[in-house]
Design a protein around this motif. Structure first.
Motif, PDB file in Angstrom:
ATOM      1  N   GLY B  22       0.521  -0.981  -0.151  1.00 53.59           N
ATOM      2  CA  GLY B  22       0.072  -0.210  -0.353  1.00 53.59           C
ATOM      3  C   GLY B  22       0.316   1.296   0.385  1.00 53.59           C
ATOM      4  O   GLY B  22       0.547   1.818  -1.552  1.00 53.59           O
ATOM      5  N   PRO B  23       1.297   1.206   1.050  1.00 49.58           N
ATOM      6  CA  PRO B  23       2.324   2.538   0.875  1.00 49.58           C
ATOM      7  C   PRO B  23       3.423   3.661  -0.685  1.00 49.58           C
ATOM      8  O   PRO B  23       3.459   3.570  -0.773  1.00 49.58           O
ATOM      9  N   ALA B  24       3.990   2.001  -0.821  1.00 51.37           N
ATOM     10  CA  ALA B  24       4.693   1.940  -1.951  1.00 51.37           C
ATOM     11  C   ALA B  24       3.658   2.220  -2.882  1.00 51.37           C
ATOM     12  O   ALA B  24       4.344   2.576  -3.810  1.00 51.37           O
ATOM     13  N   THR B  25       2.558   2.767  -2.885  1.00 46.60           N
ATOM     14  CA  THR B  25       1.281   3.033  -4.082  1.00 46.60           C
ATOM     15  C   THR B  25       1.188   4.582  -4.321  1.00 46.60           C
ATOM     16  O   THR B  25       1.027   5.117  -4.859  1.00 46.60           O
ATOM     17  N   ILE B  26       1.406   5.513  -2.768  1.00 49.43           N
ATOM     18  CA  ILE B  26       1.281   6.492  -2.075  1.00 49.43           C
ATOM     19  C   ILE B  26       2.485   7.912  -3.474  1.00 49.43           C
ATOM     20  O   ILE B  26       1.922   8.488  -4.150  1.00 49.43           O
ATOM     21  N   PRO B  27       3.630   7.343  -3.844  1.00 44.62           N
ATOM     22  CA  PRO B  27       4.247   8.494  -4.465  1.00 44.62           C
ATOM     23  C   PRO B  27       3.760   8.084  -5.950  1.00 44.62           C
ATOM     24  O   PRO B  27       4.102   8.952  -6.806  1.00 44.62           O
ATOM     25  N   PHE B  28       3.787   6.607  -6.831  1.00 39.76           N
ATOM     26  CA  PHE B  28       2.678   6.691  -7.774  1.00 39.76           C
ATOM     27  C   PHE B  28       1.937   7.480  -8.097  1.00 39.76           C
ATOM     28  O   PHE B  28       1.286   8.287  -8.950  1.00 39.76           O
ATOM     29  N   LEU B  29       0.986   7.533  -6.695  1.00 39.94           N
ATOM     30  CA  LEU B  29      -0.384   8.527  -7.156  1.00 39.94           C
ATOM     31  C   LEU B  29       0.032  10.138  -6.930  1.00 39.94           C
ATOM     32  O   LEU B  29      -1.039  10.514  -7.630  1.00 39.94           O
ATOM     33  N   TYR B  30       1.265  10.391  -6.281  1.00 39.96           N
ATOM     34  CA  TYR B  30       1.032  11.419  -6.295  1.00 39.96           C
ATOM     35  C   TYR B  30       1.757  11.974  -7.637  1.00 39.96           C
ATOM     36  O   TYR B  30       1.654  13.293  -8.200  1.00 39.96           O
ATOM     37  N   ASP B  31       2.320  11.188  -8.365  1.00 45.27           N
ATOM     38  CA  ASP B  31       3.037  11.909  -9.589  1.00 45.27           C
ATOM     39  C   ASP B  31       2.067  11.531 -10.433  1.00 45.27           C
ATOM     40  O   ASP B  31       1.909  12.551 -10.929  1.00 45.27           O
ATOM     41  N   MET B  32       1.118  10.837 -10.101  1.00 49.10           N
ATOM     42  CA  MET B  32       0.136  10.982 -10.958  1.00 49.10           C
ATOM     43  C   MET B  32      -0.969  12.135 -10.967  1.00 49.10           C
ATOM     44  O   MET B  32      -1.585  12.544 -11.807  1.00 49.10           O
ATOM     45  N   SER B  33      -0.871  13.247  -9.975  1.00 49.02           N
ATOM     46  CA  SER B  33      -1.857  13.981 -10.018  1.00 49.02           C
ATOM     47  C   SER B  33      -1.104  15.018 -10.691  1.00 49.02           C
ATOM     48  O   SER B  33      -1.721  16.560 -10.957  1.00 49.02           O
ATOM     49  N   GLU B  34       0.653  14.484 -10.457  1.00 57.63           N
ATOM     50  CA  GLU B  34       1.179  16.387 -10.843  1.00 57.63           C
ATOM     51  C   GLU B  34       1.607  16.404 -12.441  1.00 57.63           C
ATOM     52  O   GLU B  34       0.772  16.853 -13.208  1.00 57.63           O
ATOM     53  N   ARG B  35       1.328  14.973 -12.622  1.00 57.42           N
ATOM     54  CA  ARG B  35       1.233  14.569 -14.771  1.00 57.42           C
ATOM     55  C   ARG B  35       0.457  14.591 -15.042  1.00 57.42           C
ATOM     56  O   ARG B  35      -0.023  15.546 -16.537  1.00 57.42           O
ATOM     57  N   LEU B  36      -0.892  14.660 -14.463  1.00 55.40           N
ATOM     58  CA  LEU B  36      -2.309  14.252 -15.511  1.00 55.40           C
ATOM     59  C   LEU B  36      -2.912  15.703 -14.255  1.00 55.40           C
ATOM     60  O   LEU B  36      -4.958  15.777 -15.174  1.00 55.40           O
ATOM     61  N   ALA B  37      -3.274  16.124 -13.245  1.00 53.85           N
ATOM     62  CA  ALA B  37      -4.085  16.978 -12.998  1.00 53.85           C
ATOM     63  C   ALA B  37      -5.177  16.502 -12.931  1.00 53.85           C
ATOM     64  O   ALA B  37      -6.268  17.362 -12.727  1.00 53.85           O
ATOM     65  N   TRP B  38      -5.424  14.801 -12.061  1.00 51.07           N
ATOM     66  CA  TRP B  38      -6.519  14.170 -12.784  1.00 51.07           C
ATOM     67  C   TRP B  38      -7.318  15.311 -10.645  1.00 51.07           C
ATOM     68  O   TRP B  38      -8.556  15.350  -9.935  1.00 51.07           O
ATOM     69  N   PHE B  39      -6.436  15.378  -9.677  1.00 46.92           N
ATOM     70  CA  PHE B  39      -6.780  15.718  -8.620  1.00 46.92           C
ATOM     71  C   PHE B  39      -5.781  16.847  -7.692  1.00 46.92           C
ATOM     72  O   PHE B  39      -4.736  16.084  -8.040  1.00 46.92           O
ATOM     73  N   SER B  40      -6.030  17.464  -6.710  1.00 44.44           N
ATOM     74  CA  SER B  40      -4.795  18.200  -6.221  1.00 44.44           C
ATOM     75  C   SER B  40      -3.848  17.220  -5.015  1.00 44.44           C
ATOM     76  O   SER B  40      -4.590  16.510  -5.054  1.00 44.44           O
ATOM     77  N   ILE B  41      -3.121  17.842  -4.204  1.00 40.29           N
ATOM     78  CA  ILE B  41      -2.255  17.278  -3.663  1.00 40.29           C
ATOM     79  C   ILE B  41      -2.918  17.015  -2.408  1.00 40.29           C
ATOM     80  O   ILE B  41      -3.146  16.124  -1.211  1.00 40.29           O
ATOM     81  N   ASP B  42      -3.771  18.346  -2.198  1.00 41.44           N
ATOM     82  CA  ASP B  42      -4.459  18.530  -1.144  1.00 41.44           C
ATOM     83  C   ASP B  42      -5.623  17.281  -0.848  1.00 41.44           C
ATOM     84  O   ASP B  42      -6.580  16.078   0.200  1.00 41.44           O
ATOM     85  N   ASP B  43      -6.186  16.903  -2.162  1.00 44.11           N
ATOM     86  CA  ASP B  43      -7.298  15.882  -2.173  1.00 44.11           C
ATOM     87  C   ASP B  43      -6.269  14.195  -1.875  1.00 44.11           C
ATOM     88  O   ASP B  43      -7.209  13.343  -1.978  1.00 44.11           O
ATOM     89  N   LEU B  44      -5.465  15.054  -2.478  1.00 44.62           N
ATOM     90  CA  LEU B  44      -4.848  12.943  -2.616  1.00 44.62           C
ATOM     91  C   LEU B  44      -4.865  13.259  -0.958  1.00 44.62           C
ATOM     92  O   LEU B  44      -4.409  11.972  -0.585  1.00 44.62           O
ATOM     93  N   GLY B  45      -4.592  14.337  -0.101  1.00 44.15           N
ATOM     94  CA  GLY B  45      -3.771  14.295   1.089  1.00 44.15           C
ATOM     95  C   GLY B  45      -5.468  13.498   1.776  1.00 44.15           C
ATOM     96  O   GLY B  45      -5.807  12.678   2.539  1.00 44.15           O
ATOM     97  N   ASN B  46      -6.556  13.914   1.264  1.00 41.04           N
ATOM     98  CA  ASN B  46      -8.320  13.561   1.531  1.00 41.04           C
ATOM     99  C   ASN B  46      -7.789  11.677   1.454  1.00 41.04           C
ATOM    100  O   ASN B  46      -8.660  11.584   2.709  1.00 41.04           O
ATOM    101  N   MET B  47      -8.280  11.712   0.273  1.00 43.61           N
ATOM    102  CA  MET B  47      -7.912  10.225  -0.061  1.00 43.61           C
ATOM    103  C   MET B  47      -7.414   9.747   0.763  1.00 43.61           C
ATOM    104  O   MET B  47      -7.637   8.060   0.686  1.00 43.61           O
TER     105      MET B  47
END
Lengths: 180, 188
Positions: B22-47
């Motif tokens: 699980g924790p290893a997926t967090i950097p990939f999700l962060y990368d996703m938010s940066e690259r594709l702008a589907w959600f913000s870093i704050d959204d990621l924190g909430n999720m």
């Protein structure tokens, strides 16, 4: 009762009653899979855990897939994996749908601003724990720092780094073997 | 339809390359938010927060949540299934040659080298989430005053939380609930 259904149901139960995944579900797996269903022994379960950690993907899912495959081959593996992900899908979708209409409220925004800080503090502790387990020597520390710098400052892709490390490991083993 | 396929492809990539759970997926999700702008870093924190305080594996919960935020209910299901398909295929193939795999020198070496690197990946993602939760870059860049860089209430809560998490080993839901109440009372 259908064997696939039993597999699905057992892992559904584990998915619903454990918080966090990974090692936190070990006690629940033990009581359900070892003591109740007698599908595997404790040694086998720990073996699956060890292998689930070094195969890609979510550890809990990997363990469920191993056990499902051992019982009922490919279809069993699919049944256990589906059992494991169904509770998450149902619960998270309900929460996400319910929250959507309240997310714009100031009080909810404040609540989440507070929660995010707690999550940071919790993640910070997990990182320390992972660091203690994963970094055993200076070489490990240097590798960790290098990856951090490559990602944070140079925005190198994670996948590129993972592939390079895998290739590097293969070359190292080949070299060791060649000299032997 | 294109978006759905892209979503599935992104999560299949995570399923294939995130080693360490699980924790290893967090950097990939962060990368996703940066690259594709589907959600913000704050959204990621909430999720992440919601995924941590609901039952089920963290990585699966986050996949469902991210998928839902991108493409509704279908997106949630697609993302989650796409995340597990690569491991399903890999584990089924390994299971046939389990004993050979267990002591395979290549696998052991790869894993030994990857472990410290995965820690580096996660540190990088957590640092970004930390900066977005307790710092305010925008107003710092505008005023240039160091005082504006930190969100002091949040910083104080972070220090307090870290102290209590280390001192008492309560379940994480306890800390999340306390932080929620503090956030509401002190209007973060």
């Amino acid at each position: 009762m259908n064997d696939y259904y039993v597999l699905f149901k057992s892992f559904f139960k584990i998915g619903i009653f454990t918080f966090g995944g990974g090692l936190t579900m070990l006690p629940m797996l033990e009581s359900e899979i070892i003591h109740k269903q007698h599908w595997v022994t404790k040694e086998q379960l720990l073996d699956y855990y060890a292998m689930g950690q070094c195969t890609p993907g979510i550890i809990a899912i990997n363990v469920a897939t191993f056990i499902g495959y051992k019982q009922k081959k490919t279809r069993g593996a699919i049944a256990s994996t589906l059992g494991m992900i169904t509770p998450s899908i149902l619960i998270i979708l309900s929460i996400a749908i319910a929250l959507e209409s309240y997310m714009h409220l100031d009080i909810v925004q404040s609540a989440f601003a507070g929660i995010r800080v707690a999550v940071c503090a919790l993640l910070f502790q997990s990182v320390l724990r992972l660091g203690k387990q994963g970094i055993k020597d200076t070489k490990g520390l240097i590798a960790c720092l290098m990856c951090f710098i490559l990602i944070s400052f140079f925005h190198v892709s994670l996948i590129a780094i993972v592939i390079s490390i895998i290739l590097f490991a293969i070359i190292l083993v080949k070299k060791e073997r060649y000299h032997l | 339809m294109m978006l759905l396929l892209q979503l599935a492809f992104e999560f299949a990539k995570i399923g294939l390359f995130a080693i360490g759970g699980g924790p290893a997926t967090i950097p990939f999700l962060y990368d996703m938010s940066e690259r594709l702008a589907w959600f913000s870093i704050d959204d990621l924190g909430n999720m992440i927060a919601i995924s941590q305080c609901t039952p089920g594996p963290l990585g699966i919960n986050m996949a469902t949540y991210v998928g839902y935020s991108v493409h509704g209910i279908v997106g949630g299901i697609f993302a989650t299934v796409a995340l597990v398909v690569p491991s399903l295929i890999i584990i089924i193939s390994i299971s046939k040659v389990l004993d050979k795999f267990k002591n395979n020198v290549y696998i052991l070496k790869i894993f030994a080298l990857l472990r410290p690197c995965v820690v580096g990946f996660i540190v990088s993602a957590v640092l970004t989430i930390f900066l977005s939760s307790v710092c305010d870059h925008a107003s710092f860049l505008e005023s240039g005053k160091l005082n504006d860089l930190f969100l002091w209430k949040e910083m104080l809560l972070f220090i307090g939380m870290t102290f209590f998490i280390r001192k008492y080993k309560h379940h994480q839901i306890v800390y999340i609930a306390i932080a929620m109440i503090i956030g509401i009372v002190f209007q973060f």
